[in-house]
Design a protein around this motif. Structure first.
Motif, PDB file in Angstrom:
ATOM      1  N   VAL A   1      13.693  63.956  23.342  1.00  0.00           N
ATOM      2  CA  VAL A   1      14.865  63.069  23.403  1.00  0.00           C
ATOM      3  C   VAL A   1      14.440  61.754  22.759  1.00  0.00           C
ATOM      4  CG1 VAL A   1      16.547  61.926  24.881  1.00  0.00           C
ATOM      5  CG2 VAL A   1      15.482  64.067  25.634  1.00  0.00           C
TER       6      VAL A   1
ATOM      7  N   PRO B   1       7.239  59.529  44.822  1.00  0.00           N
ATOM      8  CA  PRO B   1       7.341  60.369  43.617  1.00  0.00           C
ATOM      9  C   PRO B   1       6.662  61.716  43.834  1.00  0.00           C
ATOM     10  CG  PRO B   1       5.632  58.709  43.321  1.00  0.00           C
ATOM     11  CD  PRO B   1       6.184  58.507  44.692  1.00  0.00           C
TER      12      PRO B   1
ATOM     13  N   ASP C   1      10.555  61.153  39.505  1.00  0.00           N
ATOM     14  CA  ASP C   1       9.585  60.062  39.373  1.00  0.00           C
ATOM     15  C   ASP C   1      10.111  58.879  38.562  1.00  0.00           C
ATOM     16  OD1 ASP C   1       8.035  61.874  40.683  1.00  0.00           O
ATOM     17  OD2 ASP C   1       6.401  61.918  39.228  1.00  0.00           O
TER      18      ASP C   1
ATOM     19  N   ASN D   1      14.278  69.431  27.048  1.00  0.00           N
ATOM     20  CA  ASN D   1      12.895  69.253  27.485  1.00  0.00           C
ATOM     21  C   ASN D   1      11.981  69.498  26.299  1.00  0.00           C
ATOM     22  OD1 ASN D   1      11.097  68.729  29.714  1.00  0.00           O
ATOM     23  ND2 ASN D   1      10.426  70.848  29.557  1.00  0.00           N
TER      24      ASN D   1
ATOM     25  N   TYR E   1       2.766  76.825  48.745  1.00  0.00           N
ATOM     26  CA  TYR E   1       2.990  76.713  47.303  1.00  0.00           C
ATOM     27  C   TYR E   1       3.391  78.041  46.676  1.00  0.00           C
ATOM     28  CZ  TYR E   1       1.922  71.835  47.325  1.00  0.00           C
ATOM     29  OH  TYR E   1       1.998  70.491  47.570  1.00  0.00           O
TER      30      TYR E   1
ATOM     31  N   GLN F   1       3.386  71.497  38.757  1.00  0.00           N
ATOM     32  CA  GLN F   1       2.217  70.605  38.708  1.00  0.00           C
ATOM     33  C   GLN F   1       1.240  70.746  39.875  1.00  0.00           C
ATOM     34  OE1 GLN F   1       4.283  66.946  38.016  1.00  0.00           O
ATOM     35  NE2 GLN F   1       3.768  66.931  35.866  1.00  0.00           N
TER      36      GLN F   1
ATOM     37  N   ALA G   1       7.162  66.222  44.255  1.00  0.00           N
ATOM     38  CA  ALA G   1       7.996  67.362  43.877  1.00  0.00           C
ATOM     39  C   ALA G   1       8.981  67.690  44.992  1.00  0.00           C
ATOM     40  CB  ALA G   1       7.099  68.559  43.584  1.00  0.00           C
TER      41      ALA G   1
ATOM     42  N   GLY H   1      12.867  67.590  38.820  1.00  0.00           N
ATOM     43  CA  GLY H   1      14.181  66.963  38.927  1.00  0.00           C
ATOM     44  C   GLY H   1      15.211  67.690  38.080  1.00  0.00           C
TER      45      GLY H   1
HETATM   46  C1  LIG Z   1      -1.695  67.134  39.087  1.00  0.00           C
HETATM   47  C2  LIG Z   1      -0.471  66.872  39.936  1.00  0.00           C
HETATM   48  C3  LIG Z   1      -0.391  67.420  41.206  1.00  0.00           C
HETATM   49  C4  LIG Z   1       0.739  67.186  42.001  1.00  0.00           C
HETATM   50  N1  LIG Z   1       0.798  67.749  43.244  1.00  0.00           N
HETATM   51  C5  LIG Z   1       1.904  67.581  44.000  1.00  0.00           C
HETATM   52  C6  LIG Z   1       2.016  68.207  45.270  1.00  0.00           C
HETATM   53  O1  LIG Z   1       1.102  68.887  45.713  1.00  0.00           O
HETATM   54  N2  LIG Z   1       3.177  68.020  45.982  1.00  0.00           N
HETATM   55  C7  LIG Z   1       4.212  67.253  45.513  1.00  0.00           C
HETATM   56  O2  LIG Z   1       5.248  67.151  46.185  1.00  0.00           O
HETATM   57  N3  LIG Z   1       4.125  66.623  44.315  1.00  0.00           N
HETATM   58  C8  LIG Z   1       3.003  66.764  43.553  1.00  0.00           C
HETATM   59  N4  LIG Z   1       2.902  66.135  42.333  1.00  0.00           N
HETATM   60  C9  LIG Z   1       3.982  65.233  41.888  1.00  0.00           C
HETATM   61  C10 LIG Z   1       5.149  66.017  41.289  1.00  0.00           C
HETATM   62  O3  LIG Z   1       4.688  66.981  40.388  1.00  0.00           O
HETATM   63  C11 LIG Z   1       6.117  65.052  40.633  1.00  0.00           C
HETATM   64  O4  LIG Z   1       6.579  64.153  41.604  1.00  0.00           O
HETATM   65  C12 LIG Z   1       7.300  65.811  40.021  1.00  0.00           C
HETATM   66  O5  LIG Z   1       6.843  66.606  38.956  1.00  0.00           O
HETATM   67  C13 LIG Z   1       8.368  64.840  39.526  1.00  0.00           C
HETATM   68  O6  LIG Z   1       9.399  65.572  38.915  1.00  0.00           O
HETATM   69  P1  LIG Z   1      10.245  64.932  37.692  1.00  0.00           P
HETATM   70  O7  LIG Z   1      11.289  65.923  37.352  1.00  0.00           O
HETATM   71  O8  LIG Z   1      10.660  63.558  38.048  1.00  0.00           O
HETATM   72  O9  LIG Z   1       9.189  64.759  36.512  1.00  0.00           O
HETATM   73  P2  LIG Z   1       8.348  65.890  35.735  1.00  0.00           P
HETATM   74  O10 LIG Z   1       8.140  67.087  36.589  1.00  0.00           O
HETATM   75  O11 LIG Z   1       7.155  65.177  35.212  1.00  0.00           O
HETATM   76  O12 LIG Z   1       9.307  66.293  34.542  1.00  0.00           O
HETATM   77  C14 LIG Z   1       9.668  65.448  33.489  1.00  0.00           C
HETATM   78  C15 LIG Z   1       9.967  66.313  32.283  1.00  0.00           C
HETATM   79  O13 LIG Z   1      10.579  65.514  31.280  1.00  0.00           O
HETATM   80  C16 LIG Z   1      10.020  65.860  30.026  1.00  0.00           C
HETATM   81  N5  LIG Z   1      10.169  64.705  29.132  1.00  0.00           N
HETATM   82  C17 LIG Z   1       9.767  63.424  29.330  1.00  0.00           C
HETATM   83  N6  LIG Z   1      10.135  62.654  28.284  1.00  0.00           N
HETATM   84  C18 LIG Z   1      10.774  63.465  27.406  1.00  0.00           C
HETATM   85  C19 LIG Z   1      11.402  63.246  26.143  1.00  0.00           C
HETATM   86  N7  LIG Z   1      11.452  62.046  25.560  1.00  0.00           N
HETATM   87  N8  LIG Z   1      11.964  64.308  25.529  1.00  0.00           N
HETATM   88  C20 LIG Z   1      11.947  65.551  26.101  1.00  0.00           C
HETATM   89  N9  LIG Z   1      11.388  65.806  27.309  1.00  0.00           N
HETATM   90  C21 LIG Z   1      10.810  64.780  27.951  1.00  0.00           C
HETATM   91  C22 LIG Z   1       8.569  66.198  30.316  1.00  0.00           C
HETATM   92  O14 LIG Z   1       8.016  67.004  29.303  1.00  0.00           O
HETATM   93  C23 LIG Z   1       8.706  66.922  31.660  1.00  0.00           C
HETATM   94  O15 LIG Z   1       8.901  68.300  31.459  1.00  0.00           O
HETATM   95  C24 LIG Z   1       1.782  66.360  41.516  1.00  0.00           C
HETATM   96  C25 LIG Z   1       1.698  65.801  40.234  1.00  0.00           C
HETATM   97  C26 LIG Z   1       0.582  66.052  39.441  1.00  0.00           C
HETATM   98  C27 LIG Z   1       0.504  65.451  38.063  1.00  0.00           C
END
Ligand SMILES: Cc1cc2nc3c(=O)[nH]c(=O)nc-3n(C[C@H](O)[C@H](O)[C@H](O)COP(=O)(O)OP(=O)(O)OC[C@H]3O[C@@H](n4cnc5c(N)ncnc54)[C@H](O)[C@@H]3O)c2cc1C
Length: 527
Positions: free
Chosen positions: A79, A319, A305, A37, A385, A45, A321, A14
């Motif tokens: 944060v 939720p 997410d 971050n 990928y 992921q 990617a 995101g």
């Molecule tokens: C093992 C695995 C496999 C997956 N496979 C797929 C797939 O094949 N296809 C697909 O579409 N999706 C897949 N997903 C789901 C996908 O990765 C998530 O939906 C996506 O990462 C969500 O993005 P996001 O930016 O919301 O959160 P994230 O990518 O989790 O990013 C959140 C970020 O915020 C940071 N953060 C959180 N709190 C704090 C804080 N207080 N201070 C500083 N930094 C902070 C974290 O360190 C992280 O870097 C998978 C997930 C996992 C775990």
């Protein structure tokens, strides 16, 4: 020109994709973009399960955020707080114990979720989540450690325990983790002279009637049959209810003896999202169709997410990617629209399909209306990928890793990394300042050798020697340091991080009362 300040919290799909879109949409003189971050890298992921088996290199699933978003000011910090009224974000201290506040005009919340073990006995202590690069490395190390120990273990029952690997959650990540783990441990077990293949057990625990509930039933059943054929034991209609160092306990009452338990479920809000002063929907941030946070329209957007997103047809955005990256484009376009007095656009993305890797060159895929399984689906999985992986260097590295894995034997090195201790020894030379009045309280200190002086407004309040402690008041009261402490002789101290100090105080109230009583007495008796 009035340069707007855009602050993005979270460097996952995101956050990073929002930053990249903003870099393209806005001129440098229009906005200053900052991103916060925990790590200075972005984790891809979907490829993490392959780190467990070593089929791709540890660092090849991650990309430096600075390279992905060259115009962004990156803050590699935690944060701690968002103040919507003052429009500032507070970051945790780093090397220097100073608070850092980032003011914003526009805020983007993309903090993801975490695996929430609260209310599940023993899981926080004994189960491993699977989300970060560290989690993947930890699981790989644990599996190798268990094999090494099992090879020399004579107690049959304990050997079985060491050779049983349990994963909770039969969604995409759980299935991909068990598939990789199963391939890995069975593949390398032949190098261990005393381990018989039939002693290895890989168990997937899932609450539904079939794994991969997001997939079309035919493909999910194919995946299930394939996993069983490769030796995975399925425990369906069951959940992990509790865990100890020696077992995973299911809600059916069954106890599975194991030393390796991973759980990919359930997802829950991060502490920061929980702390935000706004309404939540089952722990997620409610947003409108333009992805603006309810109650903060025009200044705060949430995505990925951590957000509860409804699409135009009323369905909830999953939720994933692929959704997070499309939401990022919408958020970036909407911030630019608000800045330029234009109309925002509504988020709409039906999804391109679903892909799940099953290890051993097989996968299941539902893409562009087609259903594919086995080797062709695996080729599709890898091609998609590889295409999606950001940065040409990472694409090349992962491509080469995959090619090498076809020809070379599986790597069995256990990469031991020193887990950073929260209690550390530190040394200060005479005259060096340990912390200053006004700094953020991040540790408590105990003098092991040497001498320190406590100074406030140029007045010496106390001189402390071996066995005496300081720095606890700011931690107890959550206030800035009220004095400066410096070493008067070469001094050794034991530093206890705030998180550990807080654990001690909450579990042992007498400890907190004791230290605060002694500290206030000390400050009342200046020397
Ligand atoms: C093992 C695995 C496999 C997956 N496979 C797929 C797939 O094949 N296809 C697909 O579409 N999706 C897949 N997903 C789901 C996908 O990765 C998530 O939906 C996506 O990462 C969500 O993005 P996001 O930016 O919301 O959160 P994230 O990518 O989790 O990013 C959140 C970020 O915020 C940071 N953060 C959180 N709190 C704090 C804080 N207080 N201070 C500083 N930094 C902070 C974290 O360190 C992280 O870097 C998978 C997930 C996992 C775990």
């Amino acid at each position: 020109m009035d340069r707007k300040r855009i602050v993005i919290l979270g460097g996952g799909f995101g956050g990073v994709y929002t930053a990249r879109s903003l870099e393209k949409l806005l001129r440098p003189d229009e906005a200053e973009i900052s991103l916060v971050n925990r790590e200075n890298y972005f984790v891809f992921q979907p490829l993490l399960p392959e780190v467990v088996s070593g089929s791709i290199g540890l660092l090849d699933t991650v990309s430096p955020i600075r390279r992905l978003c060259p115009r962004v000011n990156l803050y590699m910090r935690e944060v701690e707080q968002v103040d919507f009224d003052r429009k500032v974000v507070a970051l945790a201290p780093s090397f220097r114990p100073r608070a850092l506040e980032l003011p914003y005009d526009y805020l983007v919340l993309a903090l993801g979720t975490l695996t929430d073990f609260s209310g599940m006995r023993g899981l926080a202590e004994h189960a491993m989540p699977f989300r970060t690069l560290g989690d993947a490395l930890r699981l790989r190390n644990r599996a190798i450690h268990a094999l090494e120990e099992a090879n020399n273990e004579r107690d049959e029952e304990f050997r079985r325990r060491l050779l049983t690997f349990v994963v909770g959650g039969g969604g995409f990540s759980g299935v991909e983790v068990i598939a990789e783990l199963n391939d890995f441990v069975r593949g390398v077990a032949r190098l261990y002279r005393n381990i018989r293949p039939e002693e290895i057990q890989c168990v997937l625990v899932h609450s539904g009637e079939r794994v991969l509930p997001e997939m079309e039933p035919g493909l999910a059943e194919y995946a299930q049959r394939l996993l069983v054929k490769r030796g995975v034991t399925l425990k369906l209609k069951a959940r992990i209810a509790a865990a100890s160092a020696d077992a995973a306990v299911l809600n059916t009452g069954e106890s599975i003896p194991t030393r390796t338990l991973v759980s990919t479920v359930p997802a829950g809000p991060t502490p920061l999202i929980q702390s935000l002063k706004c309404r939540k929907e089952k722990g997620r941030l409610p947003v409108n169709s333009s992805l603006e946070l309810e109650g903060f329209e025009g200044s705060v957007w949430a995505l990925g997410d951590c957000a509860a997103i409804r699409m135009a047809d009323g369905s909830a955005a999953p939720p994933t990617a692929q959704h997070a990256t499309r939401e990022a484009n919408t958020v970036a376009q909407n911030i630019a629209a608000v800045m330029r007095g234009k109309t925002q656009t509504a988020f709409q993305f039906p999804g391109l399909g679903k892909l799940g890797a099953l290890g051993h060159r097989s996968a299941v895929a539902e893409v562009f209306g087609m259903r594919v399984s086995g080797f062709p689906a695996w080729l599709l999985w890898r091609s998609i990928y590889l295409m999606k992986l950001p940065g040409l260097d990472r694409k090349l590295r992962v491509g080469l890793d995959w090619f090498a894995a076809l020809l070379l034997p599986t790597d069995l090195v256990q990469l031991r990394v020193q887990v950073s201790d929260n209690i550390t020894n530190e040394h200060f030379e005479a005259g060096e300042i340990i912390f200053r009045q006004g700094d953020v309280g991040d540790r408590m200190y105990i003098v092991r050798a040497g001498e320190v002086e406590v100074v406030r407004e140029k007045q010496t309040l106390a001189v402390l020697g071996p066995g005496e402690y300081f720095g606890e008041m700011a931690l107890l009261a959550n206030l800035p340091r009220n004095a400066t402490i410096s070493a008067t002789k070469p001094t050794d101290v034991l530093a206890i991080a705030k998180s550990d100090f807080t654990k001690l105080v909450t579990t042992m109230p007498e400890f907190g009362a004791g230290v605060s009583g002694a500290a206030s007495k000390r400050t009342m008796e200046p020397k």
